[in-house]
Every structure is written in C-alpha cells, then in structure tokens.
Design a protein around this motif. Sequence first.
Motif, PDB file in Angstrom:
ATOM      1  N   THR A   2       0.854  -1.188   0.000  1.00  0.00           N
ATOM      2  CA  THR A   2       0.000   0.000   0.000  1.00  0.00           C
ATOM      3  C   THR A   2       0.886   1.232   0.000  1.00  0.00           C
ATOM      4  O   THR A   2       1.665   1.450   0.928  1.00  0.00           O
ATOM      5  CB  THR A   2      -0.929   0.015   1.226  1.00  0.00           C
ATOM      6  OG1 THR A   2      -1.747  -1.158   1.221  1.00  0.00           O
ATOM      7  CG2 THR A   2      -1.823   1.251   1.203  1.00  0.00           C
ATOM      8  N   VAL A   3       0.775   2.034  -1.063  1.00  0.00           N
ATOM      9  CA  VAL A   3       1.693   3.150  -1.287  1.00  0.00           C
ATOM     10  C   VAL A   3       0.959   4.474  -1.176  1.00  0.00           C
ATOM     11  O   VAL A   3      -0.122   4.650  -1.756  1.00  0.00           O
ATOM     12  CB  VAL A   3       2.353   3.035  -2.680  1.00  0.00           C
ATOM     13  CG1 VAL A   3       3.233   4.244  -2.960  1.00  0.00           C
ATOM     14  CG2 VAL A   3       3.163   1.747  -2.783  1.00  0.00           C
ATOM     15  N   LEU A   4       1.559   5.392  -0.435  1.00  0.00           N
ATOM     16  CA  LEU A   4       1.088   6.777  -0.389  1.00  0.00           C
ATOM     17  C   LEU A   4       1.845   7.562  -1.439  1.00  0.00           C
ATOM     18  O   LEU A   4       3.075   7.565  -1.462  1.00  0.00           O
ATOM     19  CB  LEU A   4       1.340   7.379   0.992  1.00  0.00           C
ATOM     20  CG  LEU A   4       1.024   8.877   1.144  1.00  0.00           C
ATOM     21  CD1 LEU A   4      -0.473   9.128   1.043  1.00  0.00           C
ATOM     22  CD2 LEU A   4       1.579   9.416   2.468  1.00  0.00           C
ATOM     23  N   TYR A  18      -2.553   3.832  -3.124  1.00  0.00           N
ATOM     24  CA  TYR A  18      -2.730   2.758  -4.107  1.00  0.00           C
ATOM     25  C   TYR A  18      -2.328   1.435  -3.479  1.00  0.00           C
ATOM     26  O   TYR A  18      -1.265   1.322  -2.859  1.00  0.00           O
ATOM     27  CB  TYR A  18      -1.887   3.019  -5.355  1.00  0.00           C
ATOM     28  CG  TYR A  18      -2.131   1.986  -6.437  1.00  0.00           C
ATOM     29  CD1 TYR A  18      -3.161   2.165  -7.361  1.00  0.00           C
ATOM     30  CD2 TYR A  18      -1.362   0.824  -6.509  1.00  0.00           C
ATOM     31  CE1 TYR A  18      -3.408   1.209  -8.334  1.00  0.00           C
ATOM     32  CE2 TYR A  18      -1.611  -0.130  -7.482  1.00  0.00           C
ATOM     33  CZ  TYR A  18      -2.636   0.061  -8.393  1.00  0.00           C
ATOM     34  OH  TYR A  18      -2.890  -0.894  -9.347  1.00  0.00           O
ATOM     35  N   SER A  19      -3.196   0.450  -3.651  1.00  0.00           N
ATOM     36  CA  SER A  19      -2.962  -0.881  -3.105  1.00  0.00           C
ATOM     37  C   SER A  19      -2.771  -1.887  -4.229  1.00  0.00           C
ATOM     38  O   SER A  19      -3.519  -1.876  -5.216  1.00  0.00           O
ATOM     39  CB  SER A  19      -4.147  -1.309  -2.229  1.00  0.00           C
ATOM     40  OG  SER A  19      -4.154  -2.700  -2.015  1.00  0.00           O
ATOM     41  N   ARG A  70      -1.596   5.217   9.535  1.00  0.00           N
ATOM     42  CA  ARG A  70      -0.267   5.411   8.962  1.00  0.00           C
ATOM     43  C   ARG A  70       0.557   4.133   8.975  1.00  0.00           C
ATOM     44  O   ARG A  70       1.345   3.865   8.084  1.00  0.00           O
ATOM     45  CB  ARG A  70       0.477   6.521   9.715  1.00  0.00           C
ATOM     46  CG  ARG A  70      -0.093   7.904   9.455  1.00  0.00           C
ATOM     47  CD  ARG A  70       0.772   8.982  10.079  1.00  0.00           C
ATOM     48  NE  ARG A  70       0.167  10.303   9.918  1.00  0.00           N
ATOM     49  CZ  ARG A  70       0.707  11.430  10.359  1.00  0.00           C
ATOM     50  NH1 ARG A  70       1.878  11.396  10.981  1.00  0.00           N
ATOM     51  NH2 ARG A  70       0.099  12.587  10.174  1.00  0.00           N
ATOM     52  N   GLY A  71       0.351   3.323  10.025  1.00  0.00           N
ATOM     53  CA  GLY A  71       1.091   2.077  10.129  1.00  0.00           C
ATOM     54  C   GLY A  71       0.758   1.070   9.053  1.00  0.00           C
ATOM     55  O   GLY A  71       1.489   0.090   8.870  1.00  0.00           O
ATOM     56  N   ASP A  72      -0.341   1.295   8.324  1.00  0.00           N
ATOM     57  CA  ASP A  72      -0.721   0.373   7.248  1.00  0.00           C
ATOM     58  C   ASP A  72       0.064   0.636   5.963  1.00  0.00           C
ATOM     59  O   ASP A  72       0.032  -0.185   5.036  1.00  0.00           O
ATOM     60  CB  ASP A  72      -2.215   0.499   6.947  1.00  0.00           C
ATOM     61  CG  ASP A  72      -3.087   0.052   8.118  1.00  0.00           C
ATOM     62  OD1 ASP A  72      -2.728  -0.941   8.760  1.00  0.00           O
ATOM     63  OD2 ASP A  72      -4.115   0.717   8.377  1.00  0.00           O
ATOM     64  N   LEU A  73       0.752   1.761   5.890  1.00  0.00           N
ATOM     65  CA  LEU A  73       1.518   2.084   4.688  1.00  0.00           C
ATOM     66  C   LEU A  73       2.767   1.216   4.613  1.00  0.00           C
ATOM     67  O   LEU A  73       3.473   1.035   5.606  1.00  0.00           O
ATOM     68  CB  LEU A  73       1.924   3.559   4.694  1.00  0.00           C
ATOM     69  CG  LEU A  73       0.787   4.584   4.710  1.00  0.00           C
ATOM     70  CD1 LEU A  73       1.355   5.999   4.788  1.00  0.00           C
ATOM     71  CD2 LEU A  73      -0.089   4.437   3.481  1.00  0.00           C
ATOM     72  N   THR A  74       3.037   0.703   3.421  1.00  0.00           N
ATOM     73  CA  THR A  74       4.239  -0.111   3.219  1.00  0.00           C
ATOM     74  C   THR A  74       5.195   0.524   2.211  1.00  0.00           C
ATOM     75  O   THR A  74       6.216  -0.074   1.866  1.00  0.00           O
ATOM     76  CB  THR A  74       3.868  -1.525   2.754  1.00  0.00           C
ATOM     77  OG1 THR A  74       3.012  -1.430   1.603  1.00  0.00           O
ATOM     78  CG2 THR A  74       3.137  -2.272   3.859  1.00  0.00           C
ATOM     79  N   ALA A 101      10.149   7.624   9.771  1.00  0.00           N
ATOM     80  CA  ALA A 101       9.401   7.388  11.010  1.00  0.00           C
ATOM     81  C   ALA A 101       8.738   6.022  11.023  1.00  0.00           C
ATOM     82  O   ALA A 101       8.627   5.383  12.078  1.00  0.00           O
ATOM     83  CB  ALA A 101       8.356   8.487  11.190  1.00  0.00           C
ATOM     84  N   MET A 102       8.289   5.551   9.843  1.00  0.00           N
ATOM     85  CA  MET A 102       7.570   4.277   9.779  1.00  0.00           C
ATOM     86  C   MET A 102       8.446   3.128   9.296  1.00  0.00           C
ATOM     87  O   MET A 102       7.971   2.014   9.124  1.00  0.00           O
ATOM     88  CB  MET A 102       6.356   4.426   8.859  1.00  0.00           C
ATOM     89  CG  MET A 102       5.312   5.373   9.424  1.00  0.00           C
ATOM     90  SD  MET A 102       3.863   5.486   8.374  1.00  0.00           S
ATOM     91  CE  MET A 102       4.541   6.312   6.958  1.00  0.00           C
TER      92      MET A 102
END
Length: 346
Positions: A2-4, A18-19, A70-74, A101-102
Amino acid sequence: MTVLGIETSCDETGLALYSAADGLLAHQLHSQVDTHALYGGVVPELASRDHIQRVLPLAQACLEEAGLQRGDLTGIAYTRGPGLAGALLVGASVARSLAWAMNCPVLGIHHMEAHLLAPMLEPDPPAFPFLALLVSGGHTMLVQVAAIGRYEVLGESVDDAAGEAFDKTAKLLGLPYPGGPQLEALARQGDPQRFRFPRPMTDRPGLDFSFSGLKTAVVNTVREAGTDAQTQADVARGFQDAVVETMAIKIRRALKHTGARHLVVAGGVGANQALRDRLRDVAEAEGAQVAYPRLAFCTDNGAMIAYAGHCRLAAGEQDRDDVDVRPRWPMSELQAPGPAAAPAAG
C-alpha cells in the motif's frame, strides 16, 4: 503493498493511496488556482508555502477515506522532478520523513513517467507497447513505450510546451488564469474560417514540435485585428485548431513510424476536448486505439504518483540517503524497474 503518493511539483497538492490488491483506495487534491490567479501565473514561493500547509492534512484525509492508519503504509512515493525546486523539496521532505518514522521504503518518481502511466488507473488500461503523447504546461513530447521504464523520446518541443502556448495566448487575449481551459471555452464561440494560423514544423520531416512561431502569428493578428469579443473568440478558435492539427499530423506520422496500435494521451492539455476528438479520429484511421486518463487525472495528481511508485517500489527500488530533487530530469535517464534502477543523486 500500500503506497502513499505525494505530488507537489507545481501548483497542485495531490495525495493518494494505491494498493496492489485493491487498486486506487483514495485520492485528495488541492488546487492553488485562486492564489496564483491574482498574479496571472504561478508564483513559486507561494506554491511552496501552500504545499507545506496542505500535504499532511491531505495525507490524513486519504487515510481516513480509505479507512487506514499510517502504520498500514508499506511504501511512500513522491514527485522528485521535473518541477519547481521549492515545491519538489516540500514533497520530498515530507515523504522521506514519514518513511523514516515508519521504517518503510520511499522513492522519488519522475513526474512525466507518472503522467504517462496515469491511464493504467482506468478500468480498461492500454496494453504495452504503446505510443504516448505527453502534453502539459511544461512538456510536449512523443514517447515510444515498450514497458515501464523503457522509453524512447521520438520528438519534443524545441521551445514552449503546448500548455505554455495555450496559457500565453490566453493571457494575450485577456483571459483569466489558468488560461488553457478559458481559451478552450472561448474557442467554441469562434469562427473556424476567419483565421488560419501556421501549423509549425509540419512541412518538414520529424516529430519535434515548436509553438513560438504560432504565438508570434497570434500576436501580430491581435495587433492588426483588435480585441473585440468576436475577434477574441475567432483568434482562440484559430489558435486551438492550429495546435490540435499540428499534434494530429505528428501523431499520424508517429503511428506510421512505430506501427503502434495503442496511443496514450496524458497531461493537462490532454483534457482539451477538441484535441481528444481529433486524435481519436486519427488513431481510428490508423487502426489504433486511444486511451486517456479520466479528466481528474489529466492534471497533476497524487494517484499517478502512487501508481508509478507502486510499480517501482514493488520491483525493489528505493531512494538512497543522498537522493535530492531534480527540477530538470530528462526521461532518457529512466530505466526499467528494479534495484539497479535506483536513481542517482541529483
């Protein structure tokens, strides 16, 4: 994955998610048109300041729209260039800070590659290989696309881009900023027979573009014919017809030269309906299919950055610590996705 995606290359702040599994999850956009309209064009310092205020709230709005944390972003992708240096630095700084940070990978994306890939977000995306016409305020180019990262620039503008020519002509006619859409609307009221402007560089071989001579012809015509309302509309129509026909001639040549059966038209000028109609006819006559992004994704947006970022991050690319923004970044430097294609320092 999953991209921001973060787009801050000029005067629009675009964020999207986008996933790999579910496609486009959310997208948010803030336009600075009202801010820059007061000055008749983009003021870089004001653009950068506005991006600073907008990026994080829009990122949070995307997460809320998608029901994610936010933690769901990879992965995080941002526009590295081309664009305004200060505006690019805002997106790059936020993206790299969030990624640090993540503890997730981050990657800078080429703005024009993202435009080129924007039609891939549609339900019926074009198949590789294809021919792409990229038309925006800063770029006009024809690109032969074998696959992601495998591009051959066949022709480009030797002076002003098409979008820049639209905006400058609109300003000459006294139309408000942004000029391109205003000129298109005015051209619908114009007489197509009154003014016939030159179709630049169509009387010689090759696929390059030039619009400076066309602008000069418009300036001379306005000086001689005046600026009453009907003359303005007739000039707008004549100018738009010249740009559209020039592009149609070049596209026809490029389709014959490459044998391509798919044509992609992307970038802000790709929203022009007269251009869309004409190029559809050209493509059909040459046995090709034409694909566009939806109108919301013709102009700058975060969705195209998120998608392009996903393609490259999933292949193992990510920024090194010394990567900087690239206000000028030739597409010829891009490589196919993969760890070896990680961008060099700017």
